[in-house]
Design a protein around this motif. Structure first.
Motif, PDB file in Angstrom:
ATOM      1  N   GLU A 185       5.062  10.181  -6.957  1.00 36.51           N
ATOM      2  CA  GLU A 185       5.706  10.214  -8.275  1.00 36.51           C
ATOM      3  C   GLU A 185       4.798  10.920  -9.285  1.00 36.51           C
ATOM      4  O   GLU A 185       5.244  11.774 -10.058  1.00 36.51           O
ATOM      5  CB  GLU A 185       6.003   8.786  -8.736  1.00 36.51           C
ATOM      6  N   LYS A 242       0.847  -1.213   0.000  1.00 33.27           N
ATOM      7  CA  LYS A 242       0.000   0.000   0.000  1.00 33.27           C
ATOM      8  C   LYS A 242       0.869   1.244   0.000  1.00 33.27           C
ATOM      9  O   LYS A 242       0.506   2.264  -0.552  1.00 33.27           O
ATOM     10  CB  LYS A 242      -0.892   0.011   1.246  1.00 33.27           C
ATOM     11  N   LYS A 243       2.007   1.167   0.682  1.00 32.65           N
ATOM     12  CA  LYS A 243       2.881   2.339   0.777  1.00 32.65           C
ATOM     13  C   LYS A 243       3.520   2.629  -0.575  1.00 32.65           C
ATOM     14  O   LYS A 243       3.965   3.742  -0.827  1.00 32.65           O
ATOM     15  CB  LYS A 243       3.969   2.057   1.828  1.00 32.65           C
ATOM     16  N   ILE A 244       3.592   1.621  -1.425  1.00 36.38           N
ATOM     17  CA  ILE A 244       4.162   1.861  -2.755  1.00 36.38           C
ATOM     18  C   ILE A 244       3.055   2.232  -3.751  1.00 36.38           C
ATOM     19  O   ILE A 244       3.163   3.205  -4.486  1.00 36.38           O
ATOM     20  CB  ILE A 244       4.952   0.626  -3.249  1.00 36.38           C
ATOM     21  N   PRO A 286       1.551   7.288  -0.551  1.00 37.24           N
ATOM     22  CA  PRO A 286       2.204   6.205  -1.294  1.00 37.24           C
ATOM     23  C   PRO A 286       3.153   6.717  -2.378  1.00 37.24           C
ATOM     24  O   PRO A 286       2.925   7.773  -2.969  1.00 37.24           O
ATOM     25  CB  PRO A 286       1.028   5.462  -1.930  1.00 37.24           C
ATOM     26  N   LEU A 287       4.180   5.914  -2.609  1.00 37.94           N
ATOM     27  CA  LEU A 287       5.261   6.280  -3.534  1.00 37.94           C
ATOM     28  C   LEU A 287       4.738   6.649  -4.920  1.00 37.94           C
ATOM     29  O   LEU A 287       5.115   7.675  -5.491  1.00 37.94           O
ATOM     30  CB  LEU A 287       6.191   5.060  -3.637  1.00 37.94           C
ATOM     31  N   ILE A 288       3.849   5.835  -5.430  1.00 39.83           N
ATOM     32  CA  ILE A 288       3.363   6.039  -6.797  1.00 39.83           C
ATOM     33  C   ILE A 288       2.573   7.348  -6.904  1.00 39.83           C
ATOM     34  O   ILE A 288       2.615   8.043  -7.905  1.00 39.83           O
ATOM     35  CB  ILE A 288       2.539   4.806  -7.237  1.00 39.83           C
ATOM     36  N   TYR A 313       9.620  11.781  -2.430  1.00 40.74           N
ATOM     37  CA  TYR A 313       9.784  10.503  -3.121  1.00 40.74           C
ATOM     38  C   TYR A 313      11.108   9.852  -2.715  1.00 40.74           C
ATOM     39  O   TYR A 313      11.156   8.675  -2.368  1.00 40.74           O
ATOM     40  CB  TYR A 313       9.736  10.728  -4.640  1.00 40.74           C
ATOM     41  N   GLY A 350      13.052   5.896 -14.159  1.00 37.92           N
ATOM     42  CA  GLY A 350      12.008   6.001 -13.122  1.00 37.92           C
ATOM     43  C   GLY A 350      12.631   5.874 -11.760  1.00 37.92           C
ATOM     44  O   GLY A 350      13.858   5.855 -11.612  1.00 37.92           O
ATOM     45  N   GLY A 351      11.788   5.771 -10.791  1.00 35.74           N
ATOM     46  CA  GLY A 351      12.237   5.516  -9.433  1.00 35.74           C
ATOM     47  C   GLY A 351      13.134   6.612  -8.891  1.00 35.74           C
ATOM     48  O   GLY A 351      12.982   7.787  -9.207  1.00 35.74           O
TER      49      GLY A 351
END
Lengths: 425, 284
Positions: free
Chosen positions: B188, A178-180, B183-185, B162, B250-251
């Motif tokens: 981003e 979920k955190k991603i 959340p990361l996404i 991020y 990315g990332g």
């Protein structure tokens, strides 16, 4: 109510602390069974009864002069209900009086749960409360006790972090994912392996809203069964790289003795994914994913050791909150005691007030035809004020003494006796 | 009448921003899985933020109308425009999100700028402005430039978030960063959106600036170092974005690139303002 004795409240508990899983399964009661049992036990005990039953705990609560005999009466009924002999039923842990009250509050706060701080127990206590309220007869004492338990349980959850941080491998994996990815609406989950561990993780992801599953497994038959169960798609294990390109989260839970993903494979996968984030969960033993894989920028790798460490940390974090939770529980026990004292005093205050007003009315009657209407009105007003002022001090004494807990039983009895009062509950 | 209203708004805006920031800070302190009281959800929702944006925009327009020129004559007006731009861009980047989880950061910046604006603000009757500030294209040029820089700043702050979260995940640190950031996404996406918006707005702003310089000013050196450097920095941003798109970067790498690009842009602006001779002075 004025005859309340602390020992009239009893709790009988079957939990992981004193029973085996089989015994708890045997004693677990459905809502329907509880609804059937409650009136029968009430009749036998001539008091109030509540039953809390979850997959991990069955507890009976009673408020009655015969509360300590609750288990003696109910064990026959339970043995009959399950069709087993009495000797098979385990012995419950028993709590009477204050320990019983404290026990319910601890259960509600999930301090007594197998997984400390688990969140479901509060809803289960509410369910037990609702089942008790569903009875035709009222249960004023247990009603109040359960309300205190639910309120304290809520406060423990808001004022402490006892219930925060997951304490199972699968739920920690879901948390990390979920955190991603935020939510799983547009997230594809790859299960590598179709055994119990992989399916358990899949159930957790499904519960969190995931709907797109790919199952890669060596045995096609097993993989297809798992895919059907999850409404997903099966892919043979030799197409693992393709599956990883399509997925966002990959859970590895196979018995493979060698790495299924290594540095070279992940480089190719990530190139094909245009470096889009990939969350890899390796819960296999031995590992299915080479440790160097995590060197890649967009790859987040958590293996069983990492997950177990998080679980242990979360559990430690919860354990640190126990003293705070216990403080909250003790504050509710103190409030419960105040409530009890007030319950005892309120009927006496009512009776005292009725007593003085009765004397006033009797005396006024004597003067109805002796004085003019204007004088009678004056007398009425005068007597009302007089009675109010006369009863003010004893009533204030009772209220304050009840609130601060200094009221002794003999003092209350003396007031009742002195005025020949008949307090009503 | 107008001055009284402006004075009231001078005080209202920083107080309201601070109040909103306090509520967002309170929400930030709550665990993510904990149910929030309805009142808190309402206050931290999009509607109060949109109302604030509307009031602040209304205040800026009123100030412009009152002085018959773009409200960019002094530091106070510039800070206020900056606060407005950051709020506008942040809200724009958050448009698809259910809740604005990063309010504690962005409202904090907005509130700070508006407090400076309030402290330095002078009454309309005491303000003076160059005649250029009455040129409509010049005003739009400055507005787009400020909005563009604000968008790139929002993108850079998102890039920092991020990087922090990605590193926490890589190092398996489940501390505050892990618990509190979105959340990361999502970070981003908002970072990308803010950066692309910034490049677009800055592009328009620079183009309008060139038009003003060519047609609105008497003598302009087309190779003015400040203008050339700013144009180059903008072009570098575009090249960076195209490279990221083509190479599929990315990332973490993209996070570092966004942050580095913003730092270089700001350094370019700062160095050119301080050390290079130019007909152009940045606001303030």
């Amino acid at each position: 109510m004025s005859n309340y004795k602390p020992s009239d409240i009893g709790a009988f508990s079957f939990s992981h602390r004193n029973t085996t899983l089989e015994e708890r399964d045997l004693l677990a009661l459905s809502d329907h069974e509880i609804q059937d049992l409650l009136p029968r036990l009430r009749d036998i005990l001539q008091g109030e009864v509540a039953i809390l039953s979850t997959c991990n705990r069955t507890e009976l609560y009673a408020y009655s002069p015969f509360a300590k005999h609750l288990w003696e009466y109910s064990r026959n009924i339970l043995a009959e209900l399950r069709g087993v002999s009495l000797s098979i039923l385990p012995e419950p842990a028993q709590f009477h009086g204050h320990p019983a009250i404290r026990h319910l509050l601890r259960v509600s706060a999930s301090l007594e749960s197998l997984a400390l701080g688990e969140d479901q127990i509060l809803a289960q206590v509410k369910n037990a409360y609702d089942l008790m309220l569903g009875l035709d007869d009222k249960s004023p004492m247990l009603d109040q006790l359960f309300q205190f338990a639910i309120r304290s349980g809520k406060q423990v959850r808001t004022d402490t972090t006892l219930c925060q941080g997951n304490v199972s491998i699968s739920s920690v994996s879901v948390d990390l994912a979920k955190k991603i990815f935020g939510n799983f609406k547009r997230t594809s989950i790859l299960l590598v392996g179709a055994g119990e561990t992989a399916m358990n993780a899949a159930v957790h992801f499904h519960g969190a809203g995931a709907r797109s599953f790919i199952i890669a497994n060596r045995s096609e038959e097993r993989g297809q069964i798992a895919a059907t169960r999850l409404g997903g798609e099966y892919m043979p294990l030799h197409r693992l790289s393709d599956a990883c390109v399509r997925a966002d989260i990959a859970v590895f839970a196979t018995g493979s003795k060698q790495h299924l993903i290594d540095k070279e494979t992940i480089d190719n996968i990530m190139r094909a994914r245009r470096n889009k984030q990939l969350f890899l969960i390796d819960i296999s033993n031995p590992r299915n994913i080479a440790p160097e894989v995590e060197d890649h920028d967009g790859v987040y790798l958590f293996n069983i050791d990492h997950l177990e460490k998080i679980v242990a940390e979360n559990l430690r974090g919860r354990e640190d909150q126990i003293p705070l939770a216990e403080e909250i529980i003790e504050s509710y026990i103190a409030r419960w005691e105040v409530w009890l004292r007030e319950r005892r005093v309120i009927p006496t205050i009512g009776a005292l007030s009725r007593h003085f007003m009765g004397i006033r009315e009797q005396e006024l009657k004597e003067h109805v035809n002796r004085v003019s209407p204007e004088e009678y009105e004056l007398l009425e007003a005068f007597s009302k004020r007089l009675v109010r002022r006369m009863q003010h001090n004893p009533i204030m004494f009772l209220r304050e003494a009840a609130e601060n807990g200094s009221l002794r039983s003999d003092e209350l009895d003396l007031i009742i006796e002195l005025h020949k009062l008949q307090p009503k509950d | 009448m107008t001055q009284t209203l402006l004075t009231l708004l001078d005080w209202f805006l920083p107080i309201a921003y601070l109040a909103l920031w306090t509520v967002h800070a309170r929400t930030f302190r709550l665990p993510l899985d904990q149910d929030r009281p309805t009142w808190l959800e309402r206050i931290t929702g999009k509607i109060p933020l949109m109302i604030m944006l509307a009031i602040h925009a209304g205040y800026t327009i009123l100030r412009g109308l009152a002085q018959q020129a773009w409200p960019l004559s002094n530091k106070a007006e510039f800070f206020s425009l900056l606060a407005l731009s950051i709020l506008a861009v942040w809200l724009f980047t958050q448009r698809d999100e259910e809740d604005a989880q990063t309010g504690i950061f962005f409202l904090g910046i907005t509130a700070t700028f508006q407090i400076f604006a309030c402290a330095l603000m002078i009454p309309i009757k005491d303000t003076t402005h160059p005649i250029l500030h009455e040129n409509p294209i010049y005003g739009v040029h400055v507005l787009f430039m400020v909005l563009g820089f604000a968008a790139l700043a929002v993108g850079a702050i998102d890039a920092i978030m991020y990087i922090l979260l990605a590193r926490a995940l890589k190092n398996r640190e489940m501390g505050l960063v892990f618990q509190k950031l979105p959340p990361l996404i999502r970070i981003e996406e908002t970072s990308k959106r803010a950066t692309v918006t910034g490049i677009f707005l800055l592009g328009i702003g620079l183009s309008l600036g060139h038009i003003v310089a060519l047609y609105g000013l008497d003598s302009v050196n087309p190779w003015d170092p400040k203008i050339v450097l700013t144009d180059l920095a903008w072009l570098a941003y575009i090249v960076g974005m195209i490279t990221i798109k083509l190479k599929g970067l990315g990332g973490l790498r993209m996070g570092y690139l966004s942050l580095a690009a913003f730092i270089i842009l700001m350094l370019t602006v700062a160095i050119s303002s301080l050390y290079l001779p130019s007909f152009h002075s940045f606001p303030g």
